[in-house]
Scaffold this motif. Structure first.
Motif, PDB file in Angstrom:
ATOM      1  N   ASN A  32       0.879  -1.173   0.000  1.00 45.82           N
ATOM      2  CA  ASN A  32       0.000   0.000   0.000  1.00 45.82           C
ATOM      3  C   ASN A  32       0.915   1.220   0.000  1.00 45.82           C
ATOM      4  O   ASN A  32       1.601   1.500   0.983  1.00 45.82           O
ATOM      5  N   MET A  53      -1.848  -6.749   6.617  1.00 43.75           N
ATOM      6  CA  MET A  53      -3.105  -6.042   6.388  1.00 43.75           C
ATOM      7  C   MET A  53      -4.216  -6.670   7.220  1.00 43.75           C
ATOM      8  O   MET A  53      -4.155  -7.849   7.566  1.00 43.75           O
ATOM      9  N   GLU A  57      -8.935  -5.184   4.145  1.00 44.18           N
ATOM     10  CA  GLU A  57      -7.979  -4.710   3.143  1.00 44.18           C
ATOM     11  C   GLU A  57      -7.468  -5.866   2.295  1.00 44.18           C
ATOM     12  O   GLU A  57      -7.310  -5.728   1.083  1.00 44.18           O
TER      13      GLU A  57
END
Length: 77
Positions: A32, A53, A57
């Motif tokens: 990310n 995560m 997500e």
């Protein structure tokens, strides 16, 4: 702290702020770019191998991968 610019420029594809990069062993590393502490490793089928995560997500990123993996596997540059 990872070098975000370097990761982004070497990524095979970027979808909605997530950089997808092929590895030599056939896995896909996902970072990310807006939150570098949030990362994921997928196999070619989109199954999670490692992650930092949360589950929501992960599901979002798996969807991005499964809907766009043909662009990562072929050279579209």
């Amino acid at each position: 702290m990872p070098d975000i610019a370097s990761i982004a420029s070497s990524a095979g594809m970027i979808v909605n702020g997530y950089a997808f990069t092929d590895t030599d062993n056939g896995h896909i590393k996902v970072l990310n770019l807006n939150d570098p502490g949030s990362a994921l490793v997928l196999d070619r089928e989109g199954n999670v191998l490692e992650t930092s995560m949360d589950d929501i997500e992960v599901g979002i990123v798996q969807g991005y991968y499964r809907n766009n993996k043909e662009f990562l596997e072929a050279d579209h540059a």
